[in-house]
Design a protein around this motif. Structure first.
Motif, PDB file in Angstrom:
ATOM      1  N   ASP A   1      -8.100   1.756   2.771  1.00 44.91           N
ATOM      2  CA  ASP A   1      -7.240   1.964   1.612  1.00 44.91           C
ATOM      3  C   ASP A   1      -5.824   2.383   2.000  1.00 44.91           C
ATOM      4  O   ASP A   1      -5.007   2.716   1.135  1.00 44.91           O
ATOM      5  CB  ASP A   1      -7.847   2.999   0.661  1.00 44.91           C
ATOM      6  N   CYS A   2      -5.523   2.364   3.288  1.00 44.54           N
ATOM      7  CA  CYS A   2      -4.158   2.657   3.742  1.00 44.54           C
ATOM      8  C   CYS A   2      -3.212   1.589   3.202  1.00 44.54           C
ATOM      9  O   CYS A   2      -3.490   0.390   3.292  1.00 44.54           O
ATOM     10  CB  CYS A   2      -4.113   2.688   5.270  1.00 44.54           C
ATOM     11  N   SER A   3      -2.068   2.016   2.635  1.00 43.82           N
ATOM     12  CA  SER A   3      -1.148   1.052   2.032  1.00 43.82           C
ATOM     13  C   SER A   3       0.277   1.151   2.556  1.00 43.82           C
ATOM     14  O   SER A   3       1.134   0.359   2.165  1.00 43.82           O
ATOM     15  CB  SER A   3      -1.139   1.217   0.507  1.00 43.82           C
ATOM     16  N   VAL A   4       0.551   2.129   3.428  1.00 44.15           N
ATOM     17  CA  VAL A   4       1.903   2.292   3.970  1.00 44.15           C
ATOM     18  C   VAL A   4       1.817   2.545   5.472  1.00 44.15           C
ATOM     19  O   VAL A   4       1.003   3.355   5.930  1.00 44.15           O
ATOM     20  CB  VAL A   4       2.660   3.460   3.294  1.00 44.15           C
ATOM     21  N   LEU A   5       2.663   1.855   6.224  1.00 47.12           N
ATOM     22  CA  LEU A   5       2.765   2.031   7.674  1.00 47.12           C
ATOM     23  C   LEU A   5       4.180   2.482   8.005  1.00 47.12           C
ATOM     24  O   LEU A   5       5.153   1.820   7.623  1.00 47.12           O
ATOM     25  CB  LEU A   5       2.455   0.716   8.393  1.00 47.12           C
ATOM     26  N   ILE A   6       4.308   3.610   8.722  1.00 45.19           N
ATOM     27  CA  ILE A   6       5.603   4.061   9.220  1.00 45.19           C
ATOM     28  C   ILE A   6       5.544   4.086  10.741  1.00 45.19           C
ATOM     29  O   ILE A   6       4.876   4.938  11.337  1.00 45.19           O
ATOM     30  CB  ILE A   6       5.983   5.447   8.668  1.00 45.19           C
TER      31      ILE A   6
ATOM     32  N   MET B   1      -4.145  -6.021   5.229  1.00 44.95           N
ATOM     33  CA  MET B   1      -4.655  -4.842   4.535  1.00 44.95           C
ATOM     34  C   MET B   1      -3.581  -4.248   3.624  1.00 44.95           C
ATOM     35  O   MET B   1      -3.839  -3.895   2.470  1.00 44.95           O
ATOM     36  CB  MET B   1      -5.117  -3.793   5.548  1.00 44.95           C
ATOM     37  N   LEU B   2      -2.348  -4.134   4.131  1.00 45.17           N
ATOM     38  CA  LEU B   2      -1.253  -3.567   3.344  1.00 45.17           C
ATOM     39  C   LEU B   2      -0.928  -4.448   2.143  1.00 45.17           C
ATOM     40  O   LEU B   2      -0.674  -3.948   1.040  1.00 45.17           O
ATOM     41  CB  LEU B   2      -0.017  -3.396   4.223  1.00 45.17           C
ATOM     42  N   ALA B   3      -0.935  -5.760   2.353  1.00 43.55           N
ATOM     43  CA  ALA B   3      -0.622  -6.694   1.268  1.00 43.55           C
ATOM     44  C   ALA B   3      -1.692  -6.681   0.180  1.00 43.55           C
ATOM     45  O   ALA B   3      -1.410  -6.983  -0.981  1.00 43.55           O
ATOM     46  CB  ALA B   3      -0.455  -8.099   1.823  1.00 43.55           C
ATOM     47  N   GLY B   4      -2.914  -6.330   0.552  1.00 43.68           N
ATOM     48  CA  GLY B   4      -4.005  -6.310  -0.412  1.00 43.68           C
ATOM     49  C   GLY B   4      -4.171  -4.998  -1.141  1.00 43.68           C
ATOM     50  O   GLY B   4      -5.050  -4.866  -1.994  1.00 43.68           O
ATOM     51  N   ALA B   5      -3.321  -4.021  -0.836  1.00 38.56           N
ATOM     52  CA  ALA B   5      -3.434  -2.706  -1.481  1.00 38.56           C
ATOM     53  C   ALA B   5      -3.018  -2.786  -2.951  1.00 38.56           C
ATOM     54  O   ALA B   5      -2.100  -3.529  -3.299  1.00 38.56           O
ATOM     55  CB  ALA B   5      -2.557  -1.692  -0.752  1.00 38.56           C
ATOM     56  N   PRO B   6      -3.686  -2.040  -3.821  1.00 37.38           N
ATOM     57  CA  PRO B   6      -3.275  -1.996  -5.227  1.00 37.38           C
ATOM     58  C   PRO B   6      -1.818  -1.556  -5.350  1.00 37.38           C
ATOM     59  O   PRO B   6      -1.418  -0.545  -4.777  1.00 37.38           O
ATOM     60  CB  PRO B   6      -4.225  -0.952  -5.835  1.00 37.38           C
TER      61      PRO B   6
ATOM     62  N   ALA C   1       3.745  -1.106   1.999  1.00 40.34           N
ATOM     63  CA  ALA C   1       5.085  -0.901   2.542  1.00 40.34           C
ATOM     64  C   ALA C   1       5.016  -0.666   4.040  1.00 40.34           C
ATOM     65  O   ALA C   1       4.035  -0.095   4.547  1.00 40.34           O
ATOM     66  CB  ALA C   1       5.779   0.272   1.860  1.00 40.34           C
ATOM     67  N   ILE C   2       6.056  -1.126   4.726  1.00 39.91           N
ATOM     68  CA  ILE C   2       6.201  -0.909   6.160  1.00 39.91           C
ATOM     69  C   ILE C   2       7.605  -0.374   6.404  1.00 39.91           C
ATOM     70  O   ILE C   2       8.583  -0.919   5.886  1.00 39.91           O
ATOM     71  CB  ILE C   2       6.018  -2.213   6.964  1.00 39.91           C
TER      72      ILE C   2
ATOM     73  N   PRO D   1       3.224  -8.910  -1.348  1.00 39.21           N
ATOM     74  CA  PRO D   1       3.726  -7.700  -2.004  1.00 39.21           C
ATOM     75  C   PRO D   1       3.830  -6.531  -1.018  1.00 39.21           C
ATOM     76  O   PRO D   1       3.166  -5.500  -1.167  1.00 39.21           O
ATOM     77  CB  PRO D   1       2.668  -7.436  -3.083  1.00 39.21           C
ATOM     78  N   VAL D   2       4.691  -6.703  -0.018  1.00 40.19           N
ATOM     79  CA  VAL D   2       4.881  -5.675   1.001  1.00 40.19           C
ATOM     80  C   VAL D   2       6.371  -5.416   1.183  1.00 40.19           C
ATOM     81  O   VAL D   2       7.137  -6.341   1.478  1.00 40.19           O
ATOM     82  CB  VAL D   2       4.263  -6.080   2.351  1.00 40.19           C
ATOM     83  N   GLN D   3       6.768  -4.189   0.977  1.00 36.53           N
ATOM     84  CA  GLN D   3       8.155  -3.775   1.213  1.00 36.53           C
ATOM     85  C   GLN D   3       8.328  -3.541   2.714  1.00 36.53           C
ATOM     86  O   GLN D   3       7.591  -2.761   3.322  1.00 36.53           O
ATOM     87  CB  GLN D   3       8.437  -2.492   0.434  1.00 36.53           C
TER      88      GLN D   3
END
Length: 253
Positions: free
Chosen positions: A83-88, A131-136, A140-141, A183-185
């Motif tokens: 369920d991780c949706s952001v990578l920094i 995984m990030l693109a599939g997050a509700p 974001a990266i 849908p990934v920033q």
């Protein structure tokens, strides 16, 4: 208008998340209601972070300079925190070397710095993208580059090269995501000189890590493609007018 990113309820992966800017990112993300996946090479620092924020931080010790460093992190996230949706991508090292001096073991040192600063972030971006693109609500990266990507300094040539590479990769990767309507920033963070152990001690005034982290998160929340932190805003303007002047300014430091 860019869509605003709300960190509350999100799970955020922060590399180098237990020291320096990364530690402040972790703290402030938790304050904003996020759960943090903090990774780094120092287990003691990670344990201290987990103790300080029980139940809000999950930690994983890995050396991004090792061949399977990024792979092991990606596997951990995909298996235990899908369920991780952001990578920094924040982790980095800076060696202050004169490559003309022929230091013993120079090839290995160069390879290790490139692996941590450039190869690992690229691998994490590519591997975790589905995984990030599939997050509700989308994902974001944020890749932490540097003003030194624009105007390098003489005594950290490998670091400057890796940050320039990371910045250019971020732009290209953003275009690829857009072309597929993912849908990934994807954000390039052009970092200033910050008061951490990364840079050498000196007389130059350094930006507080807490403020640097706050600037990053505010820019991400606002949906910015580029976040110019503190003095890099001026450096950007100088570079547009005269790249030679920007180079000279940084060499003077």
């Amino acid at each position: 208008m860019a869509q605003r990113l709300n960190f509350a309820g999100r799970k955020v992966l922060v590399t180098g998340g237990a020291r320096g800017i990364g530690l402040e990112l972790s703290r402030q993300l938790i304050d904003q209601g996020a759960s943090v996946l903090a990774v780094g090479s120092n287990k003691g620092h990670l344990d201290n972070l987990a103790i300080a924020f029980p139940g809000k931080v999950h930690t994983f010790a890995a050396d991004l300079g090792e061949p399977r460093g990024a792979t092991s992190i990606a596997e951990w996230v995909q298996e235990q925190h899908p369920d991780c949706s952001v990578l920094i991508n924040n982790a980095a090292i800076m060696r202050h070397d004169d490559l003309t001096a022929g230091t013993e073991g120079q090839e290995e040192l160069i390879a290790h710095e490139i692996a941590i600063n450039l190869i690992a972030p690229l691998q994490l971006c590519a591997t975790l993208l589905p995984m990030l693109a599939g997050a509700p609500g989308g994902g974001a990266i944020a890749n932490i580059s540097s003003g030194l990507a624009l105007a390098p300094i003489p005594d950290a040539s490998v670091y400057c090269g890796t940050k320039a590479g990371l910045s250019n990769f971020t732009r290209s990767f953003r275009d690829q995501c857009r072309a597929r309507n993912l849908p990934v920033q994807v954000t390039d963070v052009i970092m200033t000189l910050v008061d951490t152990t990364l840079s050498k001690p000196g007389s130059a005034k350094k930006y507080p890590p807490a403020q640097a982290a706050a600037d990053v998160l505010a820019g991400l929340a606002a949906g910015r493609q580029e976040i110019w932190v503190e003095k890099t805003k001026l450096l950007r303007l100088i570079f547009r007018i005269s790249p030679a002047a920007a180079y000279g300014l940084m060499r003077g430091h």
